[in-house]
Design a protein around this motif. Structure first.
Motif, PDB file in Angstrom:
ATOM      1  N   MET A 176       0.824  -1.203   0.000  1.00 45.13           N
ATOM      2  CA  MET A 176       0.000   0.000   0.000  1.00 45.13           C
ATOM      3  C   MET A 176       0.865   1.263   0.000  1.00 45.13           C
ATOM      4  SD  MET A 176      -2.736   1.325   2.821  1.00 45.13           S
ATOM      5  CE  MET A 176      -1.371   1.911   3.840  1.00 45.13           C
ATOM      6  N   LEU A 177       1.984   1.214   0.736  1.00 41.68           N
ATOM      7  CA  LEU A 177       2.870   2.370   0.821  1.00 41.68           C
ATOM      8  C   LEU A 177       3.772   2.487  -0.402  1.00 41.68           C
ATOM      9  CD1 LEU A 177       3.908   2.121   4.599  1.00 41.68           C
ATOM     10  CD2 LEU A 177       2.219   3.660   3.585  1.00 41.68           C
ATOM     11  N   LEU A 178       4.339   1.347  -0.825  1.00 41.67           N
ATOM     12  CA  LEU A 178       5.300   1.376  -1.925  1.00 41.67           C
ATOM     13  C   LEU A 178       4.657   1.718  -3.261  1.00 41.67           C
ATOM     14  CD1 LEU A 178       7.615  -1.692  -1.148  1.00 41.67           C
ATOM     15  CD2 LEU A 178       8.120   0.738  -0.848  1.00 41.67           C
ATOM     16  N   GLN A 179       3.399   1.301  -3.468  1.00 45.47           N
ATOM     17  CA  GLN A 179       2.785   1.573  -4.761  1.00 45.47           C
ATOM     18  C   GLN A 179       2.507   3.060  -4.978  1.00 45.47           C
ATOM     19  OE1 GLN A 179      -0.787   2.331  -5.320  1.00 45.47           O
ATOM     20  NE2 GLN A 179      -1.256   2.463  -3.145  1.00 45.47           N
ATOM     21  N   LYS A 180       2.675   3.855  -3.908  1.00 41.63           N
ATOM     22  CA  LYS A 180       2.504   5.303  -4.035  1.00 41.63           C
ATOM     23  C   LYS A 180       3.814   6.009  -4.379  1.00 41.63           C
ATOM     24  CE  LYS A 180      -1.312   5.368  -0.701  1.00 41.63           C
ATOM     25  NZ  LYS A 180      -1.794   5.877   0.611  1.00 41.63           N
ATOM     26  N   VAL A 181       4.942   5.301  -4.190  1.00 42.11           N
ATOM     27  CA  VAL A 181       6.234   5.964  -4.392  1.00 42.11           C
ATOM     28  C   VAL A 181       7.125   5.291  -5.431  1.00 42.11           C
ATOM     29  CG1 VAL A 181       6.266   6.924  -2.055  1.00 42.11           C
ATOM     30  CG2 VAL A 181       7.278   4.675  -2.476  1.00 42.11           C
ATOM     31  N   LEU A 182       6.865   4.005  -5.734  1.00 41.27           N
ATOM     32  CA  LEU A 182       7.703   3.290  -6.685  1.00 41.27           C
ATOM     33  C   LEU A 182       7.008   3.156  -8.034  1.00 41.27           C
ATOM     34  CD1 LEU A 182       9.291   0.374  -4.611  1.00 41.27           C
ATOM     35  CD2 LEU A 182      10.319   2.545  -5.252  1.00 41.27           C
ATOM     36  N   GLU A 183       7.808   3.130  -9.072  1.00 41.50           N
ATOM     37  CA  GLU A 183       7.284   2.939 -10.413  1.00 41.50           C
ATOM     38  C   GLU A 183       7.330   1.463 -10.801  1.00 41.50           C
ATOM     39  OE1 GLU A 183       5.975   5.296 -12.264  1.00 41.50           O
ATOM     40  OE2 GLU A 183       6.411   6.899 -10.821  1.00 41.50           O
ATOM     41  N   SER A 184       6.644   1.135 -11.894  1.00 49.75           N
ATOM     42  CA  SER A 184       6.663  -0.197 -12.481  1.00 49.75           C
ATOM     43  C   SER A 184       6.161  -1.236 -11.476  1.00 49.75           C
ATOM     44  CB  SER A 184       8.071  -0.527 -12.969  1.00 49.75           C
ATOM     45  OG  SER A 184       8.072  -1.705 -13.735  1.00 49.75           O
ATOM     46  N   GLU A 185       6.720  -2.466 -11.553  1.00 53.65           N
ATOM     47  CA  GLU A 185       6.209  -3.574 -10.758  1.00 53.65           C
ATOM     48  C   GLU A 185       7.020  -3.840  -9.503  1.00 53.65           C
ATOM     49  OE1 GLU A 185       9.340  -5.139 -13.461  1.00 53.65           O
ATOM     50  OE2 GLU A 185       7.613  -3.813 -13.701  1.00 53.65           O
ATOM     51  N   TRP A 186       7.998  -2.999  -9.176  1.00 50.42           N
ATOM     52  CA  TRP A 186       8.872  -3.266  -8.043  1.00 50.42           C
ATOM     53  C   TRP A 186       8.130  -3.259  -6.715  1.00 50.42           C
ATOM     54  CZ3 TRP A 186      13.215  -5.663  -8.184  1.00 50.42           C
ATOM     55  CH2 TRP A 186      14.008  -5.605  -9.326  1.00 50.42           C
ATOM     56  N   ASP A 187       7.092  -2.428  -6.595  1.00 46.61           N
ATOM     57  CA  ASP A 187       6.319  -2.398  -5.360  1.00 46.61           C
ATOM     58  C   ASP A 187       5.676  -3.755  -5.095  1.00 46.61           C
ATOM     59  OD1 ASP A 187       4.723  -2.171  -7.559  1.00 46.61           O
ATOM     60  OD2 ASP A 187       3.492  -0.522  -6.809  1.00 46.61           O
ATOM     61  N   LEU A 188       5.157  -4.377  -6.149  1.00 42.69           N
ATOM     62  CA  LEU A 188       4.507  -5.679  -6.042  1.00 42.69           C
ATOM     63  C   LEU A 188       5.511  -6.767  -5.678  1.00 42.69           C
ATOM     64  CD1 LEU A 188       1.790  -7.005  -8.431  1.00 42.69           C
ATOM     65  CD2 LEU A 188       3.800  -8.411  -8.008  1.00 42.69           C
ATOM     66  N   ILE A 189       6.643  -6.783  -6.371  1.00 50.40           N
ATOM     67  CA  ILE A 189       7.655  -7.821  -6.158  1.00 50.40           C
ATOM     68  C   ILE A 189       8.267  -7.711  -4.754  1.00 50.40           C
ATOM     69  CG2 ILE A 189       9.909  -8.684  -6.906  1.00 50.40           C
ATOM     70  CD1 ILE A 189       9.132  -7.817  -9.750  1.00 50.40           C
ATOM     71  N   LEU A 190       8.610  -6.508  -4.346  1.00 48.99           N
ATOM     72  CA  LEU A 190       9.231  -6.311  -3.034  1.00 48.99           C
ATOM     73  C   LEU A 190       8.293  -6.678  -1.895  1.00 48.99           C
ATOM     74  CD1 LEU A 190      11.157  -2.949  -3.622  1.00 48.99           C
ATOM     75  CD2 LEU A 190      12.138  -5.237  -3.368  1.00 48.99           C
ATOM     76  N   SER A 191       7.033  -6.306  -2.028  1.00 49.23           N
ATOM     77  CA  SER A 191       6.066  -6.589  -0.960  1.00 49.23           C
ATOM     78  C   SER A 191       5.783  -8.083  -0.848  1.00 49.23           C
ATOM     79  CB  SER A 191       4.767  -5.817  -1.218  1.00 49.23           C
ATOM     80  OG  SER A 191       5.002  -4.430  -1.215  1.00 49.23           O
ATOM     81  N   ALA A 192       5.633  -8.761  -1.988  1.00 47.66           N
ATOM     82  CA  ALA A 192       5.427 -10.212  -1.959  1.00 47.66           C
ATOM     83  C   ALA A 192       6.651 -10.913  -1.377  1.00 47.66           C
ATOM     84  CB  ALA A 192       5.140 -10.722  -3.371  1.00 47.66           C
ATOM     85  N   SER A 193       7.838 -10.447  -1.736  1.00 44.23           N
ATOM     86  CA  SER A 193       9.069 -11.033  -1.218  1.00 44.23           C
ATOM     87  C   SER A 193       9.186 -10.832   0.290  1.00 44.23           C
ATOM     88  CB  SER A 193      10.284 -10.413  -1.910  1.00 44.23           C
ATOM     89  OG  SER A 193      10.248 -10.651  -3.302  1.00 44.23           O
TER      90      SER A 193
END
Length: 213
Positions: A176-193
């Motif tokens: 929820m926090l990262l998708q507001k500040v990161l571009e592309s799919e990195w927010d999804l990958i980092l959070s799942a990891s």
């Protein structure tokens, strides 16, 4: 297009991981092929079905886009054939190896579906409701496992296993926090990891929430 592709891959990974974890529980319970398929598929798509019902997606996506049901079905059949052909015993499924495999499968499925749940909420137009997004992320992550354990006659892992729901909650807040500040799919990958790492570490170091007794 790139984001959609990565999102789809994460969904398939989560589907296969949870389908295998459900099938492993069914096999350990000595259910027949139909029981193994039902438990495996329910584990894979159950959380998403609960999420869709809660946010008014009718019928749930598992019926309108059966690719995930088919992926779960194929994964369960492959696992069944591998165990059947190699003549793996019930005793082997009670070993430390079994527990490690189950933990990895649960961790991967939990991480993937936690972020998928939030992404679905955003796509459905609920991106401004932070609490709802977190809740939907967690329920998508743990819902299939809860249904699996109830159908298998066990206390749901979310209520007893090493910071299970807390790992999903951490991943949901992170996404929820990262998708507001990161571009592309990195927010999804980092959070799942993050969810996977927390679950693996929790099992290794035996992290648990405090109990009354």
């Amino acid at each position: 297009m790139e984001t959609i592709t990565v999102f789809f891959i994460v969904e398939i990974i989560g589907t296969v991981a949870f389908a295998c974890s459900g099938a492993m529980v069914a096999i350990k319970k000595n259910l027949d092929l139909l029981g193994i398929i039902v438990l495996g598929v329910t584990t894979a798509v159950g959380g998403g079905m609960i999420r869709d019902i809660l946010i008014g997606i009718h019928p749930p996506a598992l019926f309108t886009n059966p690719v995930y049901v088919m992926a779960a079905f194929v994964a369960v059949l492959c696992l069944f054939l591998i165990i059947k052909c190699r003549r793996i015993t019930i005793e082997a499924l009670s070993s430390l190896w079994y527990e490690r495999v189950m933990n990895i499968l649960d961790a991967v499925g939990l991480g993937a579906f936690t972020v998928v749940g939030i992404d679905t909420a955003i796509t459905a137009g609920f991106g401004e409701y932070n609490f709802l997004m977190i809740f939907l992320g967690v329920i998508t992550g743990v819902g299939g496992g809860v249904l699996r354990d109830i159908m298998a006659g066990e206390t749901p892992a979310v209520l007893r296993r090493h910071v299970y729901a807390c790992a999903s909650l951490a991943g949901a807040v992170s996404y929820m926090l990262l998708q507001k500040v990161l571009e592309s799919e990195w927010d999804l990958i980092l959070s799942a990891s993050l969810v996977v790492v927390i679950r693996v570490l929790a099992r290794h170091y035996k992290w648990n929430l405090p109990r009354a007794l």
